[in-house]
Scaffold this motif. Sequence first.
Motif, PDB file in Angstrom:
ATOM      1  N   TRP A 348       0.876  -1.178   0.000  1.00 43.55           N
ATOM      2  CA  TRP A 348       0.000   0.000   0.000  1.00 43.55           C
ATOM      3  C   TRP A 348       0.906   1.219   0.000  1.00 43.55           C
ATOM      4  CZ3 TRP A 348      -0.708   4.514   2.529  1.00 43.55           C
ATOM      5  CH2 TRP A 348      -1.964   5.128   2.506  1.00 43.55           C
ATOM      6  N   ARG A 349       0.593   2.176  -0.848  1.00 40.98           N
ATOM      7  CA  ARG A 349       1.357   3.425  -0.903  1.00 40.98           C
ATOM      8  C   ARG A 349       0.415   4.526  -1.342  1.00 40.98           C
ATOM      9  NH1 ARG A 349       6.094   2.878  -4.750  1.00 40.98           N
ATOM     10  NH2 ARG A 349       6.642   1.235  -3.298  1.00 40.98           N
ATOM     11  N   PHE A 350       0.819   5.760  -1.172  1.00 39.68           N
ATOM     12  CA  PHE A 350      -0.107   6.860  -1.442  1.00 39.68           C
ATOM     13  C   PHE A 350      -0.443   7.001  -2.921  1.00 39.68           C
ATOM     14  CE2 PHE A 350       0.792   8.158   2.906  1.00 39.68           C
ATOM     15  CZ  PHE A 350      -0.449   8.624   3.313  1.00 39.68           C
ATOM     16  N   ASN A 351       0.392   6.482  -3.815  1.00 41.53           N
ATOM     17  CA  ASN A 351       0.027   6.530  -5.235  1.00 41.53           C
ATOM     18  C   ASN A 351      -0.595   5.213  -5.698  1.00 41.53           C
ATOM     19  OD1 ASN A 351       2.243   4.817  -5.391  1.00 41.53           O
ATOM     20  ND2 ASN A 351       3.095   5.783  -7.223  1.00 41.53           N
ATOM     21  N   ASN A 352      -0.895   4.327  -4.749  1.00 44.13           N
ATOM     22  CA  ASN A 352      -1.508   3.033  -5.084  1.00 44.13           C
ATOM     23  C   ASN A 352      -2.150   2.500  -3.809  1.00 44.13           C
ATOM     24  OD1 ASN A 352      -2.197   0.535  -6.111  1.00 44.13           O
ATOM     25  ND2 ASN A 352      -0.140  -0.302  -5.914  1.00 44.13           N
ATOM     26  N   LEU A 365       3.244  -1.136   4.153  1.00 41.99           N
ATOM     27  CA  LEU A 365       3.033   0.274   3.851  1.00 41.99           C
ATOM     28  C   LEU A 365       4.365   0.879   3.427  1.00 41.99           C
ATOM     29  CD1 LEU A 365       0.801   1.247   6.922  1.00 41.99           C
ATOM     30  CD2 LEU A 365       0.119   0.197   4.752  1.00 41.99           C
ATOM     31  N   ASP A 366       4.414   1.403   2.213  1.00 41.70           N
ATOM     32  CA  ASP A 366       5.603   2.073   1.679  1.00 41.70           C
ATOM     33  C   ASP A 366       5.386   3.578   1.769  1.00 41.70           C
ATOM     34  OD1 ASP A 366       6.746  -0.336   1.066  1.00 41.70           O
ATOM     35  OD2 ASP A 366       6.382  -0.227  -1.086  1.00 41.70           O
ATOM     36  N   LEU A 367       6.202   4.253   2.550  1.00 39.71           N
ATOM     37  CA  LEU A 367       6.028   5.685   2.796  1.00 39.71           C
ATOM     38  C   LEU A 367       7.292   6.435   2.412  1.00 39.71           C
ATOM     39  CD1 LEU A 367       4.432   5.304   6.349  1.00 39.71           C
ATOM     40  CD2 LEU A 367       3.242   5.420   4.141  1.00 39.71           C
ATOM     41  N   GLY A 394      15.117   5.887   0.142  1.00 39.86           N
ATOM     42  CA  GLY A 394      14.130   6.951   0.215  1.00 39.86           C
ATOM     43  C   GLY A 394      12.731   6.443   0.488  1.00 39.86           C
ATOM     44  N   VAL A 395      12.611   5.183   0.882  1.00 33.97           N
ATOM     45  CA  VAL A 395      11.321   4.585   1.216  1.00 33.97           C
ATOM     46  C   VAL A 395      11.393   4.071   2.647  1.00 33.97           C
ATOM     47  CG1 VAL A 395       9.582   2.861   0.607  1.00 33.97           C
ATOM     48  CG2 VAL A 395      11.004   3.885  -1.184  1.00 33.97           C
ATOM     49  N   HIS A 396      10.353   4.353   3.414  1.00 32.46           N
ATOM     50  CA  HIS A 396      10.267   3.910   4.803  1.00 32.46           C
ATOM     51  C   HIS A 396       9.096   2.942   4.905  1.00 32.46           C
ATOM     52  CE1 HIS A 396      13.144   7.047   6.106  1.00 32.46           C
ATOM     53  NE2 HIS A 396      12.655   7.654   5.037  1.00 32.46           N
ATOM     54  N   VAL A 397       9.351   1.794   5.507  1.00 33.55           N
ATOM     55  CA  VAL A 397       8.458   0.645   5.376  1.00 33.55           C
ATOM     56  C   VAL A 397       8.032   0.133   6.742  1.00 33.55           C
ATOM     57  CG1 VAL A 397       8.399  -1.772   4.640  1.00 33.55           C
ATOM     58  CG2 VAL A 397       9.424  -0.053   3.163  1.00 33.55           C
ATOM     59  N   HIS A 424      -1.395  12.593  10.671  1.00 33.99           N
ATOM     60  CA  HIS A 424      -1.832  12.761   9.285  1.00 33.99           C
ATOM     61  C   HIS A 424      -3.212  13.401   9.204  1.00 33.99           C
ATOM     62  CE1 HIS A 424      -1.688  11.876   4.980  1.00 33.99           C
ATOM     63  NE2 HIS A 424      -2.963  11.544   5.072  1.00 33.99           N
ATOM     64  N   GLY A 425      -4.076  13.039  10.131  1.00 29.33           N
ATOM     65  CA  GLY A 425      -5.396  13.660  10.155  1.00 29.33           C
ATOM     66  C   GLY A 425      -6.454  12.931   9.361  1.00 29.33           C
ATOM     67  N   ALA A 426      -6.161  11.715   8.904  1.00 31.84           N
ATOM     68  CA  ALA A 426      -7.155  10.919   8.171  1.00 31.84           C
ATOM     69  C   ALA A 426      -6.838   9.446   8.384  1.00 31.84           C
ATOM     70  CB  ALA A 426      -7.149  11.257   6.689  1.00 31.84           C
ATOM     71  N   ASP A 427      -7.884   8.629   8.377  1.00 28.90           N
ATOM     72  CA  ASP A 427      -7.724   7.184   8.506  1.00 28.90           C
ATOM     73  C   ASP A 427      -7.819   6.520   7.138  1.00 28.90           C
ATOM     74  OD1 ASP A 427      -7.646   7.648  11.197  1.00 28.90           O
ATOM     75  OD2 ASP A 427      -9.642   6.826  11.617  1.00 28.90           O
ATOM     76  N   PHE A 428      -7.181   5.354   7.028  1.00 25.40           N
ATOM     77  CA  PHE A 428      -7.250   4.543   5.822  1.00 25.40           C
ATOM     78  C   PHE A 428      -7.634   3.124   6.231  1.00 25.40           C
ATOM     79  CE2 PHE A 428      -4.206   7.925   5.239  1.00 25.40           C
ATOM     80  CZ  PHE A 428      -4.588   8.484   4.030  1.00 25.40           C
ATOM     81  N   SER A 429      -8.236   2.388   5.314  1.00 26.60           N
ATOM     82  CA  SER A 429      -8.651   1.025   5.641  1.00 26.60           C
ATOM     83  C   SER A 429      -8.424   0.101   4.453  1.00 26.60           C
ATOM     84  CB  SER A 429     -10.125   0.989   6.048  1.00 26.60           C
ATOM     85  OG  SER A 429     -10.959   1.352   4.968  1.00 26.60           O
ATOM     86  N   VAL A 430      -8.167  -1.162   4.767  1.00 27.18           N
ATOM     87  CA  VAL A 430      -8.002  -2.209   3.762  1.00 27.18           C
ATOM     88  C   VAL A 430      -8.744  -3.440   4.274  1.00 27.18           C
ATOM     89  CG1 VAL A 430      -6.384  -3.681   2.519  1.00 27.18           C
ATOM     90  CG2 VAL A 430      -5.759  -1.314   3.028  1.00 27.18           C
ATOM     91  N   THR A 431      -9.526  -4.071   3.401  1.00 24.37           N
ATOM     92  CA  THR A 431     -10.338  -5.224   3.774  1.00 24.37           C
ATOM     93  C   THR A 431      -9.751  -6.500   3.188  1.00 24.37           C
ATOM     94  OG1 THR A 431     -12.318  -3.832   3.824  1.00 24.37           O
ATOM     95  CG2 THR A 431     -12.663  -6.211   3.700  1.00 24.37           C
TER      96      THR A 431
END
Length: 433
Positions: A348-352, A365-367, A394-397, A424-431
Amino acid sequence: RWAQNLWLDGRPYWGGLQMDEAALPILLVDLLCRKAPEAMEEPSRWWPMVRKAAGFLARNGPVTQQDRWEEDAGYSPFTLAVEVAALLAAAEIADEVAQSAAAMYLRDTADAWNDNIERWTYAIGSDLARQIGVEGYYVRIAPPETDCAASPLQGFVPIKNRPPDRSMEAATHVISPDSLALVRFGLRAPDDPRIVNTIKVIDALLRVRLPQGPCWYRYNGDGYGEHEDGSPFDGTGIGRAWPLLAGERAHYELAAGRRDSAEALLRVMEYSTEGSRLIPEQVWDAPEIPERELFTGKPSGSACPLVWAHAEYIKLRRSLRDGTIFDQPPQTVQRYVFEKRRCTIFTWRFNNKPRSIPCGKTLRLDLLSPAMVHWSFDGWQTAQDSNTWDTGLGVHVVDLPTEKLTVGRQIVFTFYWIKENRWHGADFSVTVE
């Protein structure tokens, strides 16, 4: 990264981002290390460049801003093939310079992207599949927004060089020979049923018979070429056949054990020229229009020579001499064709940002910045914190232990950005699916 194209002094000319252009130089280093090791000296000489390029891929892939035709953004089978192959090649060089953490991360990422190629780009059960009589096929490109959809069946892609009222098509309706790169770069076997299915669709929609033999279009509905009356391309037109694609198909035929077919396609490239013997970008595929100097099977008004096509011709000559694809990376063939390696992680990453994860996989999670990940399996009734680790690229995992969750369970998470000292101020979810 390398700019889309450059002035001779290195200044960028166009600013588009094609991820394959960041990946291919890594594969060139790998090829030279294998074919001319005496000229390459120690791997440590090349690692700084390879590390920068591999890090750029890891931070910005798998989606590309432009496909190799400099047109559309999204998940391109060609670009994905090059990216995955380059990540594995970079991992091998990382091992040679004792960068084991980077090597492990690069291989994990390559495996994760390779596992998702069909999820992103293989359409099953569409109307076109039923029409051709196949289970499915690889599309030309799946739009970026399908990272949150079940399959590329959802979404539309823009078709450049066509009138505005005909400039969008369903992703599943647009086919390209680009998926042959999955074989060319060693990610799929030439007899993989998905490849064979796609070949049937490619030939049904994109193959044209010319006096010198078969040739192929870039994709169905392409508008980059002369108009029907032979008048020049003026922003719209009709895409014509590309000899380059005959060379790429020849490499596939060679991989599939059909040397005679590959040699015949070499001759298609040769006979697509005129007296200069320069290979054009496109050849005229319609009835001749002598007053416009357009003759069937001969160069159209497109670029000539197309150096890209000449490079493909030279590589095809070498491949035929060797009896195998000259520039095919061995790492991918060994890992995905012979070993059939599967990945235990799902990224999971912010562009995917996928909405779901296959059951039994670990969510990674790739950040792009160090973070503490605050996460929960029970809708925030309880929560845990996990810190990222630095890959050196340059990736933090961080890996979240989702592998034992049953289908239907959900993980929610958010981020505390350490350098910025803020949530961050927002939640994310994966099912789990």
